[in-house]
Design an enzyme around this catalytic site. Structure first.
Site, PDB file in Angstrom:
ATOM      1  N   SER A  61       0.814  -1.215   0.000  1.00  0.00           N
ATOM      2  CA  SER A  61       0.000   0.000   0.000  1.00  0.00           C
ATOM      3  C   SER A  61       0.853   1.273   0.000  1.00  0.00           C
ATOM      4  O   SER A  61       0.423   2.299  -0.486  1.00  0.00           O
ATOM      5  CB  SER A  61      -0.993  -0.011   1.151  1.00  0.00           C
ATOM      6  N   PHE A  62       2.060   1.218   0.550  1.00  0.00           N
ATOM      7  CA  PHE A  62       2.929   2.401   0.438  1.00  0.00           C
ATOM      8  C   PHE A  62       4.358   2.007   0.100  1.00  0.00           C
ATOM      9  O   PHE A  62       5.311   2.665   0.493  1.00  0.00           O
ATOM     10  CB  PHE A  62       2.871   3.263   1.712  1.00  0.00           C
ATOM     11  N   SER A  63       4.485   0.893  -0.635  1.00  0.00           N
ATOM     12  CA  SER A  63       5.831   0.418  -0.971  1.00  0.00           C
ATOM     13  C   SER A  63       5.849  -0.237  -2.339  1.00  0.00           C
ATOM     14  O   SER A  63       4.819  -0.709  -2.821  1.00  0.00           O
ATOM     15  CB  SER A  63       6.259  -0.619   0.062  1.00  0.00           C
ATOM     16  N   LYS A  86      12.915  -3.093  -0.860  1.00  0.00           N
ATOM     17  CA  LYS A  86      11.588  -2.516  -0.579  1.00  0.00           C
ATOM     18  C   LYS A  86      11.766  -1.005  -0.458  1.00  0.00           C
ATOM     19  O   LYS A  86      12.505  -0.534   0.408  1.00  0.00           O
ATOM     20  CB  LYS A  86      11.050  -3.125   0.715  1.00  0.00           C
ATOM     21  N   GLU A 121       4.578 -15.727  -4.073  1.00  0.00           N
ATOM     22  CA  GLU A 121       3.902 -15.968  -2.790  1.00  0.00           C
ATOM     23  C   GLU A 121       3.264 -17.360  -2.781  1.00  0.00           C
ATOM     24  O   GLU A 121       2.835 -17.844  -3.828  1.00  0.00           O
ATOM     25  CB  GLU A 121       2.775 -14.935  -2.602  1.00  0.00           C
ATOM     26  N   ASP A 129       0.410 -11.706  11.492  1.00  0.00           N
ATOM     27  CA  ASP A 129      -0.261 -11.487  10.204  1.00  0.00           C
ATOM     28  C   ASP A 129       0.164 -12.565   9.209  1.00  0.00           C
ATOM     29  O   ASP A 129       0.404 -12.288   8.039  1.00  0.00           O
ATOM     30  CB  ASP A 129       0.078 -10.087   9.681  1.00  0.00           C
ATOM     31  N   GLU A 152      -0.244 -14.772   1.499  1.00  0.00           N
ATOM     32  CA  GLU A 152       0.413 -13.656   0.798  1.00  0.00           C
ATOM     33  C   GLU A 152       1.749 -13.304   1.439  1.00  0.00           C
ATOM     34  O   GLU A 152       2.607 -12.706   0.787  1.00  0.00           O
ATOM     35  CB  GLU A 152      -0.473 -12.394   0.827  1.00  0.00           C
ATOM     36  N   ASP A 195       7.029  -9.934   5.923  1.00  0.00           N
ATOM     37  CA  ASP A 195       6.056  -8.958   6.418  1.00  0.00           C
ATOM     38  C   ASP A 195       5.924  -8.965   7.938  1.00  0.00           C
ATOM     39  O   ASP A 195       4.958  -9.492   8.498  1.00  0.00           O
ATOM     40  CB  ASP A 195       4.690  -9.142   5.742  1.00  0.00           C
TER      41      ASP A 195
HETATM   42  P1  ATP Z   1       0.775  -3.830   2.499  1.00  0.00           P
HETATM   43  O1  ATP Z   1       1.783  -2.792   2.790  1.00  0.00           O
HETATM   44  O2  ATP Z   1      -0.381  -3.332   1.733  1.00  0.00           O
HETATM   45  O3  ATP Z   1       0.416  -4.681   3.671  1.00  0.00           O
HETATM   46  P2  ATP Z   1       2.629  -5.783   1.690  1.00  0.00           P
HETATM   47  O4  ATP Z   1       2.942  -5.981   3.105  1.00  0.00           O
HETATM   48  O5  ATP Z   1       2.366  -6.998   0.860  1.00  0.00           O
HETATM   49  O6  ATP Z   1       1.444  -4.805   1.465  1.00  0.00           O
HETATM   50  P3  ATP Z   1       5.313  -5.311   0.890  1.00  0.00           P
HETATM   51  O7  ATP Z   1       5.880  -6.047   2.054  1.00  0.00           O
HETATM   52  O8  ATP Z   1       5.953  -4.035   0.513  1.00  0.00           O
HETATM   53  O9  ATP Z   1       3.808  -4.945   1.064  1.00  0.00           O
HETATM   54  O10 ATP Z   1       5.345  -6.247  -0.359  1.00  0.00           O
HETATM   55  C1  ATP Z   1       4.777  -5.907  -1.588  1.00  0.00           C
HETATM   56  C2  ATP Z   1       4.809  -7.123  -2.493  1.00  0.00           C
HETATM   57  O11 ATP Z   1       6.167  -7.385  -2.854  1.00  0.00           O
HETATM   58  C3  ATP Z   1       4.307  -8.377  -1.796  1.00  0.00           C
HETATM   59  O12 ATP Z   1       3.019  -8.663  -2.232  1.00  0.00           O
HETATM   60  C4  ATP Z   1       5.262  -9.483  -2.200  1.00  0.00           C
HETATM   61  O13 ATP Z   1       4.683 -10.295  -3.180  1.00  0.00           O
HETATM   62  C5  ATP Z   1       6.445  -8.757  -2.811  1.00  0.00           C
HETATM   63  N1  ATP Z   1       7.625  -8.979  -1.964  1.00  0.00           N
HETATM   64  C6  ATP Z   1       7.825  -8.493  -0.724  1.00  0.00           C
HETATM   65  N2  ATP Z   1       9.008  -8.905  -0.224  1.00  0.00           N
HETATM   66  C7  ATP Z   1       9.567  -9.671  -1.178  1.00  0.00           C
HETATM   67  C8  ATP Z   1      10.792 -10.425  -1.262  1.00  0.00           C
HETATM   68  N3  ATP Z   1      11.665 -10.462  -0.253  1.00  0.00           N
HETATM   69  N4  ATP Z   1      11.023 -11.118  -2.406  1.00  0.00           N
HETATM   70  C9  ATP Z   1      10.117 -11.119  -3.407  1.00  0.00           C
HETATM   71  N5  ATP Z   1       8.966 -10.435  -3.386  1.00  0.00           N
HETATM   72  C10 ATP Z   1       8.675  -9.728  -2.297  1.00  0.00           C
END
Ligand code: ATP
Length: 330
Positions: free
Chosen positions: A44-46, A63, A123, A162, A166, A180
């Protein structure tokens, strides 16, 4: 062993040491040290990129978060906690092959950058969608890895809070990488507890019952939905819901909106389809228990040792789980 580390220091000491450690790991890192290759996902913000770190000649997930958006969404605490938890799991507790490592973190004037182990196979959620559902062996394989990773996280006195398909990423070697940690709880962190209690009472005053968990009630335990106070057992509730989903292709608590999902969770309204494997059913029924103290995995119920001994995991040699071969699926 995480418990030895925690015998000598508090989590607070560990976190403040880790902050220094992250800076030491990559002094003066900046965005020009990376070639950004492609977008891996958006939050949502990344935005998360696959990026090549020139100095080490390695690929990482970077990220990238806009400070202004974090401020607008009032998520600074979550973002910093995510960094601190990942850093302490990685540096203080030695890391775990099924959990994303934080390589380093840096910032520029407008953005924060977390450099994390990349999970190039997406995921668990996507894998499950692609395959429809998992057969018994594959579900057992992933469920074992999730429980193994959780036992490590819990030994580090962290609760994920959490866990969902996903947030369970699939690494290059097809093993899981739990990610996450933005909603994670550091057990015994009084400042975090005070902040969350205040946030919950403000929300209650506004007639809302939930804090930062909007959109994920399908895997959130009843006690977290109600009050945000959670023990380690909250993560085992999520394992129950995820195992159900791996074996059926759908989550146990489904409804057209969040409110109705929450009601179903609170009333434990879900059904097993015909022919559901018996030992998996028994394990799920022991995880999806409303009273956290009666849930398998709770300290009152014997903690992780009792989870390991459940017949569903018969034949699993837990000491070898980290070194098993993982099936390549695509
Ligand atoms: P929100 O902030 O809305 O809760 P989020 O936690 O999924 O979303 P991010 O952690 O920034 O947000 O991740 C965004 C997306 O990037 C995720 O859906 C995931 O599929 C992908 N992602 C995150 N970390 C990795 C990683 N280490 N390797 C590969 N893909 C990743």
């Amino acid at each position: 062993d995480p418990s030895e580390v925690l015998n000598n220091k508090t989590h607070k000491d560990i976190v403040s040491e880790m902050r220094k450690e992250i800076i030491k790991t990559a002094p003066n890192r900046q965005v020009s040290d990376y070639h950004f290759l492609k977008v891996l996902g958006e939050g949502s913000f990344s935005t998360v990129y696959l990026a090549h770190e020139i100095q080490t000649n390695k690929n990482f997930a970077v990220k990238v978060m806009n400070k202004e958006s974090i401020r607008r969404e009032k998520k600074f605490i979550n973002v910093l906690r995510e960094r601190d938890v990942m850093a302490s799991l990685t540096y203080a507790f030695g890391g775990h092959p099924f959990i994303v490592d934080l390589h380093c973190a840096f910032q520029d004037r407008t953005r924060l950058f977390f450099v994390i182990k990349a999970a190039p196979n997406g995921e668990l959620y996507d894998l499950l969608k692609y395959m429809g559902k998992f057969d018994k062996d594959l579900a057992l394989f992933y469920c074992t890895e999730i429980v193994e990773a959780l036992s490590f996280i819990h030994k580090c006195r962290v609760i994920h809070r959490d866990l969902k398909p996903e947030n369970i990423l699939i690494g290059e070697d097809w093993h899981i990488l739990i990610s996450d940690f933005g909603s994670a709880k550091i057990v015994g962190d009084k400042e975090q507890e005070a902040l969350e209690t205040e946030e919950a009472s403000q929300l209650r005053a506004q007639g809302q019952s939930r804090g930062s968990f909007v959109g994920t009630a399908q895997y959130i335990s009843p006690e977290v939905l109600q009050s945000q106070c959670a023990g380690y057992e909250a993560d085992y509730w999520a394992v129950g819901a995820i195992l159900f989903q791996m074996l059926t292709g759908y989550a146990p608590f489904r409804a057209s909106n969040e409110y109705h999902i929450m009601r179903r969770v609170m009333n434990l309204e879900y059904d097993f389809p015909e022919g559901f494997p018996q030992s998996a059913k028994d394990l799920i029924q022991k995880f999806l228990v409303i009273d956290p103290s009666k849930r398998l995995g709770s300290l009152d119920m014997g903690g992780f040792d009792q989870v390991k001994n459940h017949p569903y995991f018969e034949g699993i040699v837990w000491d070898e789980v980290k070194s098993r071969y993982a099936p390549s699926l695509l």
